[in-house]
Design a protein around this motif. Structure first.
Motif, PDB file in Angstrom:
ATOM      1  N   ASP A  45       0.830  -1.206   0.000  1.00  0.00           N
ATOM      2  CA  ASP A  45       0.000   0.000   0.000  1.00  0.00           C
ATOM      3  C   ASP A  45       0.864   1.255   0.000  1.00  0.00           C
ATOM      4  OD1 ASP A  45      -2.306  -1.498  -0.017  1.00  0.00           O
ATOM      5  OD2 ASP A  45      -2.590  -1.418   2.161  1.00  0.00           O
ATOM      6  N   PHE A  46       1.959   1.230   0.743  1.00  0.00           N
ATOM      7  CA  PHE A  46       2.864   2.379   0.811  1.00  0.00           C
ATOM      8  C   PHE A  46       3.418   2.707  -0.575  1.00  0.00           C
ATOM      9  CE2 PHE A  46       7.080   4.229   1.388  1.00  0.00           C
ATOM     10  CZ  PHE A  46       6.860   5.197   2.349  1.00  0.00           C
ATOM     11  N   LEU A  47       3.881   1.711  -1.305  1.00  0.00           N
ATOM     12  CA  LEU A  47       4.446   1.945  -2.633  1.00  0.00           C
ATOM     13  C   LEU A  47       3.355   2.257  -3.665  1.00  0.00           C
ATOM     14  CD1 LEU A  47       7.250  -0.775  -2.664  1.00  0.00           C
ATOM     15  CD2 LEU A  47       7.506   1.703  -2.392  1.00  0.00           C
ATOM     16  N   ARG A  48       2.181   1.679  -3.497  1.00  0.00           N
ATOM     17  CA  ARG A  48       1.066   2.011  -4.390  1.00  0.00           C
ATOM     18  C   ARG A  48       0.767   3.495  -4.335  1.00  0.00           C
ATOM     19  NH1 ARG A  48      -3.775   3.039  -3.116  1.00  0.00           N
ATOM     20  NH2 ARG A  48      -3.573   2.066  -1.051  1.00  0.00           N
ATOM     21  N   ARG A  49       0.785   4.065  -3.120  1.00  0.00           N
ATOM     22  CA  ARG A  49       0.508   5.498  -2.974  1.00  0.00           C
ATOM     23  C   ARG A  49       1.592   6.351  -3.623  1.00  0.00           C
ATOM     24  NH1 ARG A  49      -0.897   3.696   2.267  1.00  0.00           N
ATOM     25  NH2 ARG A  49       1.012   4.587   3.158  1.00  0.00           N
ATOM     26  N   ARG A  50       2.736   5.755  -3.857  1.00  0.00           N
ATOM     27  CA  ARG A  50       3.834   6.481  -4.511  1.00  0.00           C
ATOM     28  C   ARG A  50       3.952   6.141  -5.995  1.00  0.00           C
ATOM     29  NH1 ARG A  50       3.904   6.466   0.450  1.00  0.00           N
ATOM     30  NH2 ARG A  50       4.978   8.068   1.692  1.00  0.00           N
ATOM     31  N   GLY A  51       2.947   5.480  -6.519  1.00  0.00           N
ATOM     32  CA  GLY A  51       2.872   5.259  -7.947  1.00  0.00           C
ATOM     33  C   GLY A  51       3.608   4.047  -8.474  1.00  0.00           C
ATOM     34  N   TRP A  52       4.079   3.162  -7.578  1.00  0.00           N
ATOM     35  CA  TRP A  52       4.774   1.970  -8.048  1.00  0.00           C
ATOM     36  C   TRP A  52       3.768   1.003  -8.659  1.00  0.00           C
ATOM     37  CZ3 TRP A  52       9.870  -0.143  -6.127  1.00  0.00           C
ATOM     38  CH2 TRP A  52      10.749   0.905  -5.792  1.00  0.00           C
ATOM     39  N   ARG A  53       4.127   0.413  -9.781  1.00  0.00           N
ATOM     40  CA  ARG A  53       3.240  -0.540 -10.463  1.00  0.00           C
ATOM     41  C   ARG A  53       3.474  -1.926  -9.863  1.00  0.00           C
ATOM     42  NH1 ARG A  53       1.927  -0.643 -16.912  1.00  0.00           N
ATOM     43  NH2 ARG A  53       0.316  -2.246 -16.823  1.00  0.00           N
ATOM     44  N   GLN A  54       2.423  -2.511  -9.290  1.00  0.00           N
ATOM     45  CA  GLN A  54       2.543  -3.773  -8.563  1.00  0.00           C
ATOM     46  C   GLN A  54       1.338  -4.666  -8.851  1.00  0.00           C
ATOM     47  OE1 GLN A  54       3.855  -2.648  -4.212  1.00  0.00           O
ATOM     48  NE2 GLN A  54       2.354  -1.160  -4.907  1.00  0.00           N
ATOM     49  N   GLU A  55       1.543  -5.965  -8.658  1.00  0.00           N
ATOM     50  CA  GLU A  55       0.458  -6.926  -8.720  1.00  0.00           C
ATOM     51  C   GLU A  55       0.591  -7.876  -7.539  1.00  0.00           C
ATOM     52  OE1 GLU A  55      -2.097  -6.938 -10.639  1.00  0.00           O
ATOM     53  OE2 GLU A  55      -1.471  -5.529 -12.215  1.00  0.00           O
ATOM     54  N   ARG A  56      -0.519  -8.104  -6.840  1.00  0.00           N
ATOM     55  CA  ARG A  56      -0.558  -9.079  -5.754  1.00  0.00           C
ATOM     56  C   ARG A  56      -0.971 -10.426  -6.341  1.00  0.00           C
ATOM     57  NH1 ARG A  56      -3.665  -6.543  -3.049  1.00  0.00           N
ATOM     58  NH2 ARG A  56      -2.535  -5.699  -1.244  1.00  0.00           N
ATOM     59  N   ILE A  57      -0.164 -11.465  -6.100  1.00  0.00           N
ATOM     60  CA  ILE A  57      -0.412 -12.794  -6.653  1.00  0.00           C
ATOM     61  C   ILE A  57      -0.752 -13.756  -5.517  1.00  0.00           C
ATOM     62  CG2 ILE A  57       0.519 -14.682  -8.046  1.00  0.00           C
ATOM     63  CD1 ILE A  57       0.256 -12.030  -9.579  1.00  0.00           C
ATOM     64  N   ASP A  58      -1.967 -14.269  -5.509  1.00  0.00           N
ATOM     65  CA  ASP A  58      -2.390 -15.238  -4.502  1.00  0.00           C
ATOM     66  C   ASP A  58      -1.929 -16.628  -4.944  1.00  0.00           C
ATOM     67  OD1 ASP A  58      -3.605 -16.833  -2.627  1.00  0.00           O
ATOM     68  OD2 ASP A  58      -5.586 -15.904  -2.820  1.00  0.00           O
ATOM     69  N   CYS A  59      -0.958 -17.179  -4.243  1.00  0.00           N
ATOM     70  CA  CYS A  59      -0.355 -18.459  -4.629  1.00  0.00           C
ATOM     71  C   CYS A  59      -1.087 -19.670  -4.064  1.00  0.00           C
ATOM     72  CB  CYS A  59       1.107 -18.498  -4.178  1.00  0.00           C
ATOM     73  SG  CYS A  59       2.135 -17.195  -4.882  1.00  0.00           S
ATOM     74  N   ARG A  60      -2.096 -19.445  -3.258  1.00  0.00           N
ATOM     75  CA  ARG A  60      -2.803 -20.571  -2.637  1.00  0.00           C
ATOM     76  C   ARG A  60      -3.463 -21.427  -3.710  1.00  0.00           C
ATOM     77  NH1 ARG A  60      -6.233 -17.141   1.626  1.00  0.00           N
ATOM     78  NH2 ARG A  60      -6.333 -15.859  -0.270  1.00  0.00           N
TER      79      ARG A  60
END
Length: 201
Positions: free
Chosen positions: A165-180
């Motif tokens: 969330d911290f980096l998202r607010r700074r514009g970093w492009r990210q994807e959360r991958i659910d490995c379950r």
């Protein structure tokens, strides 16, 4: 960073970052892409010193050493590979500092100050898994690092969410991958889907 693509694989200890990085690189090479795989701490003299000193180096001293190694890593390895047109895949980057140095007692904003001037990845993947699975995998390791012993899967997962969330607010492009419920091939298939979207956008 013209010419290349910078991918980062992140997540808590034992989530499968190294396996995922290796398999992702293999798949991209099969598609004809030039791929450079790296990790942090880096393979530089400083990076090797950090790895060797992890049990005794801690707190602000460790955070500053890791940040210094990261800037050197960017300048001497990551940027040259990107300028050559490679896909660079790093096993760990800024997210890891925002988590592991917090396990060492430093506040998030201070850690960010040490890392605020490194370039963001083209895309960072945060691998998420069930804490009981992570705990089981850690229990199968013959030896744990100091930070693996000091932390817990639940604590790391919570800190990774905060870092995300911290980096998202700074514009970093990210994807959360659910490995379950996914094997390594399934995880990498999800990553490749996002990489395809990135490179064709």
């Amino acid at each position: 960073m013209t010419g290349g693509v910078f991918l980062v694989v992140e997540g808590p200890n034992s989530v499968g970052k190294t396996t995922t990085t290796s398999l992702l690189a293999r798949r991209l090479r099969a598609y004809g892409r030039a791929v450079h795989v790296t990790s942090e701490p880096s393979r530089s003299q400083l990076g090797r010193l950090i790895r060797a000193s992890e049990s005794t180096l801690s707190g602000r001293a460790l955070a500053l050493a890791v940040a210094a190694d990261r800037y050197h890593h960017v300048d001497t390895e990551i940027l040259p590979a990107l300028e050559a047109g490679h896909v660079v895949i790093s096993d760990r980057y800024v997210h890891s500092s925002l988590v592991l140095q917090r396990l060492d007692g430093l506040p998030l904003e201070e850690i960010w100050q040490y890392n605020a001037h490194v370039p963001p990845a083209s895309l960072s993947f945060y691998l998420h898994h069930a804490p009981q699975t992570l705990r089981q995998r850690l229990g199968e390791r013959p030896q744990l690092s100091r930070l693996e012993r000091d932390g817990s899967p639940e604590r790391e997962l919570a800190l990774y969410e905060e870092a995300f969330d911290f980096l998202r607010r700074r514009g970093w492009r990210q994807e959360r991958i659910d490995c379950r419920g996914l094997d390594p091939d399934g995880v990498v298939a999800m990553l490749l889907h996002h990489v395809d979207r990135l490179t064709t956008a």
